[in-house]
Design an enzyme around this catalytic site. Structure first.
Site, PDB file in Angstrom:
ATOM      1  CE1 TYR A 111      -3.098  -2.970   0.160  1.00  0.00           C
ATOM      2  CE2 TYR A 111      -3.167  -2.799   2.537  1.00  0.00           C
ATOM      3  CZ  TYR A 111      -3.535  -3.438   1.374  1.00  0.00           C
ATOM      4  OH  TYR A 111      -4.347  -4.540   1.429  1.00  0.00           O
ATOM      5  CG  HIS A 168      -0.795  -8.528  -0.090  1.00  0.00           C
ATOM      6  ND1 HIS A 168      -0.335  -7.240   0.008  1.00  0.00           N
ATOM      7  CD2 HIS A 168      -2.096  -8.421  -0.464  1.00  0.00           C
ATOM      8  CE1 HIS A 168      -1.305  -6.390  -0.304  1.00  0.00           C
ATOM      9  NE2 HIS A 168      -2.383  -7.090  -0.601  1.00  0.00           N
TER      10      HIS A 168
END
Ligand code: NAD
Length: 319
Positions: free
Chosen positions: A57, A120
């Protein structure tokens, strides 16, 4: 009043509303560190104890900013981060990268351990590697005390189910599979997670910003028809004096098999609004009306990851 739920086989009790920090990396527009700090403080004061972030992110920006915002508050929260995704097309699920990645994340988050560490977006990996190398390496990190619990995240449900079936995962994070636009999580991953005692985390109840007045960010991968349907849903709610995000969050919070619903937030107003929604009432008729407005766009999902990890190959269609 905040409700706390057990997270699968872990000893954690997490707030039913969880704080998604992907907006801290400016994925949904520019944000301001001072306001992010205030949003985090406000969330904790209102009982939100679950925070999710990832190195991906904002290409490490979100972890750095969340680490700063949690200074002096770290012991009041359940902190989850991830490893394995480092860019739009930059993935590495190897044990070697994991050992480096967790130390980098801990430094940015200014802590000596996280509570949960996830691989992820595993659909971008080789599932043989995920099962044979990544998950055992996550277990090794757990033994070292750098994380208390481990899991995986991703969009297609088939790969998440395969990972859960190893029986080694404490938690699994699914996103954009249970909200006003889609409910197929319930038929596929939910029973498998339950059977294996893996805590279920549902992310993106606003379908990554689609179910808001502002609408989706430019990068949103949903097909045009889905975006159009969401817009029609928003107009319908507005015509009844309602706000679509409130309705969408209420619907997601009602889903009992999920321990926590992760919403992306980046300012105090959003935190307060979503806290208010915890006390709102459910209107099944309204949900049904919105389901009808979604029409054929309901339960439509886009492809993500390697072709061999697609749900079109791995999921058995349900009657
Ligand atoms: P989301 O559906 O939670 O939507 C976020 C957007 O909605 C942001 O633009 C936010 O500003 C806005 N918003 C929040 N509350 C609002 C309100 N009351 N009114 C109007 N707008 C509002 O999507 P998300 O942030 O992508 O998902 C939630 C979190 O889940 C992420 O932040 C991330 O932590 C996690 N997540 C993880 C994965 C993964 O592991 N692969 C994928 C998606 C999301």
């Amino acid at each position: 009043m905040m409700e706390y739920r057990s997270l699968g086989r872990t000893d954690l009790r997490v707030s039913s509303l969880g704080f998604g920090a992907s907006p801290f990396g400016d994925a949904y527009g520019e944000t301001h560190p001072e306001e992010l700090n205030r949003a985090v403080a406000c969330a904790i004061d209102h009982g939100i104890n679950f925070f999710d972030v990832a190195p991906y992110y904002g290409l490490t920006l979100a972890e750095t900013r969340l680490g700063a915002a949690l200074q002096g508050r770290r012991d009041r929260v359940v902190l989850m981060t991830k490893f394995g995704r480092y860019g739009l097309d930059d993935f590495d699920f190897s044990a070697a990268r994991l050992h480096k990645s967790i130390d980098e994340s801990l430094a940015r988050l200014k802590t000596d351990h996280v509570d949960i560490l996830l691989a992820h977006d595993i659909e971008f990996g080789d599932m043989e590697q995920v099962v044979e190398e990544t998950i055992p390496a996550l277990e090794a990190i757990k033994k070292q005390g750098k994380t208390r619990f481990i899991g995986v995240s991703g969009l297609p449900l088939g790969v998440l189910m395969r990972a859960v079936e190893t029986d080694k995962l404490d938690v699994v994070l699914s996103y954009c599979r249970y909200n006003l636009m889609i409910r197929d999580l319930d038929q596929h991953l939910t029973p498998v997670a339950k059977r294996h005692g893996s805590g279920l985390i549902n992310a993106s109840p606003l379908h990554m910003g689609l179910l808001t007045k502002k609408g989706p960010p430019d990068w949103h991968p949903a097909p045009a028809a889905v975006k159009k349907a969401a817009h029609a849903m928003e107009e319908y709610c507005a015509s009844r004096g309602l706000s679509l995000p409130d309705v969408a969050l209420r619907m997601a919070l009602d889903y009992a098999p999920v321990a926590t619903t992760l919403v992306g937030m980046s300012n105090v107003a959003e935190v307060e609004r979503n806290i208010e929604t915890l006390g709102s009432t459910t209107d099944p008729e309204l949900f049904e009306d919105l389901r009808k407005i979604a029409g054929p766009s309901f339960n439509q999902i886009w492809e993500s990851g390697r072709p061999e990890n697609s749900d079109s190959l791995l999921l058995v269609p349900q009657a």
